[in-house]
Design a protein around this motif. Structure first.
Motif, PDB file in Angstrom:
ATOM      1  N   ALA A   2      -6.292  39.222  17.011  1.00 57.19           N
ATOM      2  CA  ALA A   2      -4.940  39.261  16.372  1.00 57.19           C
ATOM      3  C   ALA A   2      -4.002  38.086  17.075  1.00 57.19           C
ATOM      4  O   ALA A   2      -4.174  37.604  18.079  1.00 57.19           O
ATOM      5  N   SER A   3      -3.058  37.571  16.194  1.00 62.54           N
ATOM      6  CA  SER A   3      -2.143  36.847  16.584  1.00 62.54           C
ATOM      7  C   SER A   3      -0.765  37.066  16.113  1.00 62.54           C
ATOM      8  O   SER A   3      -0.429  37.900  14.927  1.00 62.54           O
ATOM      9  N   LYS A   4       0.378  36.872  16.718  1.00 69.64           N
ATOM     10  CA  LYS A   4       1.604  37.209  16.548  1.00 69.64           C
ATOM     11  C   LYS A   4       2.586  36.143  16.702  1.00 69.64           C
ATOM     12  O   LYS A   4       2.519  35.770  18.044  1.00 69.64           O
ATOM     13  N   PHE A   5       3.254  35.636  16.016  1.00 66.30           N
ATOM     14  CA  PHE A   5       4.272  34.589  16.548  1.00 66.30           C
ATOM     15  C   PHE A   5       5.706  35.068  16.021  1.00 66.30           C
ATOM     16  O   PHE A   5       6.049  35.909  15.106  1.00 66.30           O
ATOM     17  N   LEU A   6       6.559  35.010  17.199  1.00 67.28           N
ATOM     18  CA  LEU A   6       7.899  35.323  17.079  1.00 67.28           C
ATOM     19  C   LEU A   6       8.659  34.324  16.249  1.00 67.28           C
ATOM     20  O   LEU A   6       8.544  33.138  16.415  1.00 67.28           O
ATOM     21  N   THR A   7       9.589  35.010  15.320  1.00 66.33           N
ATOM     22  CA  THR A   7      10.543  34.175  14.524  1.00 66.33           C
ATOM     23  C   THR A   7      11.978  34.555  15.000  1.00 66.33           C
ATOM     24  O   THR A   7      12.028  35.388  15.715  1.00 66.33           O
ATOM     25  N   LEU A   8      12.937  34.054  14.031  1.00 61.95           N
ATOM     26  CA  LEU A   8      14.140  34.234  14.699  1.00 61.95           C
ATOM     27  C   LEU A   8      14.706  35.659  14.725  1.00 61.95           C
ATOM     28  O   LEU A   8      15.431  36.063  15.456  1.00 61.95           O
ATOM     29  N   ALA A   9      14.393  36.243  13.676  1.00 64.47           N
ATOM     30  CA  ALA A   9      14.744  37.744  13.440  1.00 64.47           C
ATOM     31  C   ALA A   9      14.217  38.756  14.421  1.00 64.47           C
ATOM     32  O   ALA A   9      14.353  39.879  14.390  1.00 64.47           O
ATOM     33  N   GLU A  10      12.858  38.357  15.247  1.00 64.76           N
ATOM     34  CA  GLU A  10      12.072  39.319  16.003  1.00 64.76           C
ATOM     35  C   GLU A  10      12.393  39.272  17.297  1.00 64.76           C
ATOM     36  O   GLU A  10      12.890  38.498  18.010  1.00 64.76           O
ATOM     37  N   SER A  11      11.816  40.270  18.019  1.00 64.02           N
ATOM     38  CA  SER A  11      11.908  40.377  19.433  1.00 64.02           C
ATOM     39  C   SER A  11      10.569  40.637  20.062  1.00 64.02           C
ATOM     40  O   SER A  11       9.541  40.694  19.319  1.00 64.02           O
ATOM     41  N   VAL A  12      10.619  40.586  21.134  1.00 61.77           N
ATOM     42  CA  VAL A  12       9.303  41.034  21.956  1.00 61.77           C
ATOM     43  C   VAL A  12       8.786  42.371  21.734  1.00 61.77           C
ATOM     44  O   VAL A  12       7.664  42.798  21.925  1.00 61.77           O
ATOM     45  N   ASP A  14       8.262  43.429  18.714  1.00 59.62           N
ATOM     46  CA  ASP A  14       7.246  43.166  17.928  1.00 59.62           C
ATOM     47  C   ASP A  14       5.687  42.929  18.401  1.00 59.62           C
ATOM     48  O   ASP A  14       4.721  43.445  17.863  1.00 59.62           O
ATOM     49  N   ALA A  15       5.724  42.118  19.280  1.00 60.43           N
ATOM     50  CA  ALA A  15       4.437  41.667  20.032  1.00 60.43           C
ATOM     51  C   ALA A  15       4.321  42.939  20.914  1.00 60.43           C
ATOM     52  O   ALA A  15       2.924  42.998  20.943  1.00 60.43           O
ATOM     53  N   ALA A  16       4.836  43.627  21.493  1.00 56.76           N
ATOM     54  CA  ALA A  16       4.501  44.711  22.280  1.00 56.76           C
ATOM     55  C   ALA A  16       3.820  45.902  21.362  1.00 56.76           C
ATOM     56  O   ALA A  16       2.745  46.474  21.568  1.00 56.76           O
ATOM     57  N   ASP A  17       4.286  46.144  20.225  1.00 57.94           N
ATOM     58  CA  ASP A  17       3.828  47.043  19.205  1.00 57.94           C
ATOM     59  C   ASP A  17       2.387  46.631  18.802  1.00 57.94           C
ATOM     60  O   ASP A  17       1.319  47.355  18.656  1.00 57.94           O
ATOM     61  N   LEU A  18       2.299  45.093  18.422  1.00 58.61           N
ATOM     62  CA  LEU A  18       0.805  44.656  18.228  1.00 58.61           C
ATOM     63  C   LEU A  18      -0.044  44.929  19.328  1.00 58.61           C
ATOM     64  O   LEU A  18      -1.113  45.582  19.232  1.00 58.61           O
ATOM     65  N   PHE A  29      -4.132  36.871  26.759  1.00 58.51           N
ATOM     66  CA  PHE A  29      -2.857  37.214  25.787  1.00 58.51           C
ATOM     67  C   PHE A  29      -1.922  36.065  26.145  1.00 58.51           C
ATOM     68  O   PHE A  29      -1.365  36.034  27.373  1.00 58.51           O
ATOM     69  N   ILE A  30      -1.569  35.480  25.245  1.00 61.34           N
ATOM     70  CA  ILE A  30      -0.426  34.175  25.383  1.00 61.34           C
ATOM     71  C   ILE A  30       0.448  34.381  24.648  1.00 61.34           C
ATOM     72  O   ILE A  30       0.558  34.949  23.525  1.00 61.34           O
ATOM     73  N   SER A  31       1.903  34.502  25.416  1.00 60.30           N
ATOM     74  CA  SER A  31       2.966  34.708  24.798  1.00 60.30           C
ATOM     75  C   SER A  31       4.219  33.676  25.137  1.00 60.30           C
ATOM     76  O   SER A  31       3.923  33.218  26.138  1.00 60.30           O
ATOM     77  N   ASP A  32       5.162  33.287  24.349  1.00 61.02           N
ATOM     78  CA  ASP A  32       6.065  32.366  24.481  1.00 61.02           C
ATOM     79  C   ASP A  32       7.080  32.942  25.229  1.00 61.02           C
ATOM     80  O   ASP A  32       8.100  32.254  25.982  1.00 61.02           O
ATOM     81  N   SER A  33       7.031  34.273  25.572  1.00 64.13           N
ATOM     82  CA  SER A  33       8.092  34.861  26.370  1.00 64.13           C
ATOM     83  C   SER A  33       7.440  35.918  27.133  1.00 64.13           C
ATOM     84  O   SER A  33       7.696  37.240  26.879  1.00 64.13           O
ATOM     85  N   PRO A  34       6.660  35.538  28.047  1.00 67.10           N
ATOM     86  CA  PRO A  34       5.862  36.513  28.944  1.00 67.10           C
ATOM     87  C   PRO A  34       6.625  37.598  29.987  1.00 67.10           C
ATOM     88  O   PRO A  34       6.329  38.702  29.880  1.00 67.10           O
ATOM     89  N   CYS A  35       7.810  36.979  30.450  1.00 67.50           N
ATOM     90  CA  CYS A  35       8.542  37.897  31.041  1.00 67.50           C
ATOM     91  C   CYS A  35       9.298  39.022  30.606  1.00 67.50           C
ATOM     92  O   CYS A  35       9.188  40.135  30.751  1.00 67.50           O
ATOM     93  N   GLY A  36       9.727  38.641  29.222  1.00 67.00           N
ATOM     94  CA  GLY A  36      10.614  39.564  28.251  1.00 67.00           C
ATOM     95  C   GLY A  36       9.677  40.684  27.934  1.00 67.00           C
ATOM     96  O   GLY A  36       9.824  41.693  27.818  1.00 67.00           O
ATOM     97  N   LEU A  41       7.405  46.154  27.925  1.00 62.88           N
ATOM     98  CA  LEU A  41       6.239  46.890  28.240  1.00 62.88           C
ATOM     99  C   LEU A  41       6.551  47.887  29.405  1.00 62.88           C
ATOM    100  O   LEU A  41       6.076  49.077  29.458  1.00 62.88           O
ATOM    101  N   GLU A  42       7.131  47.316  30.441  1.00 59.96           N
ATOM    102  CA  GLU A  42       7.332  48.049  31.542  1.00 59.96           C
ATOM    103  C   GLU A  42       8.229  49.318  31.390  1.00 59.96           C
ATOM    104  O   GLU A  42       7.976  50.429  31.643  1.00 59.96           O
ATOM    105  N   CYS A  43       9.087  49.241  30.397  1.00 62.20           N
ATOM    106  CA  CYS A  43      10.011  50.181  30.016  1.00 62.20           C
ATOM    107  C   CYS A  43       9.321  51.457  29.135  1.00 62.20           C
ATOM    108  O   CYS A  43       9.524  52.284  29.162  1.00 62.20           O
ATOM    109  N   ARG A  44       8.335  50.789  28.406  1.00 67.39           N
ATOM    110  CA  ARG A  44       7.523  51.719  27.252  1.00 67.39           C
ATOM    111  C   ARG A  44       6.508  52.364  28.017  1.00 67.39           C
ATOM    112  O   ARG A  44       6.285  53.533  27.800  1.00 67.39           O
TER     113      ARG A  44
END
Length: 76
Positions: A2-12, A14-18, A29-36, A41-44
């Motif tokens: 699977a792949s997921k790219f964040l766009t302007l209206a999305e947040s992390v 969406d990537a966490a749900d995926l 797992f490669i993310s452009d905002s790994p810490c966020g 995910l730490e909260c969920r």
């Protein structure tokens, strides 16, 4: 796969749900905002993030205020 790219209206979220919807977590797992992403995910699901990242929160090393990243880890 699977792949997921964040766009302007999305947040992390969406990537966490995926990530959480996958039956088996990917070996890479490669993310452009790994810490966020890791913080969200730490909260969920804190038990999953503790197993996957430990104290690094999705980064190469434990983030600390006022500390510069260790660039020797990033060089080949």
């Amino acid at each position: 796969m699977a792949s997921k790219f964040l766009t302007l209206a999305e947040s992390v979220r969406d990537a966490a749900d995926l990530y959480l919807s996958l039956k088996y977590p990917p070996p890479v797992f490669i993310s452009d905002s790994p810490c966020g992403f890791a913080r969200h995910l730490e909260c969920r699901v804190p038990d999953v993030t503790d197993i996957v990242w430990g104290e690094n929160y999705g980064c190469f090393e434990k983030p600390e205020l006022g500390k510069r990243p260790n660039v020797s880890m990033l060089t080949y």
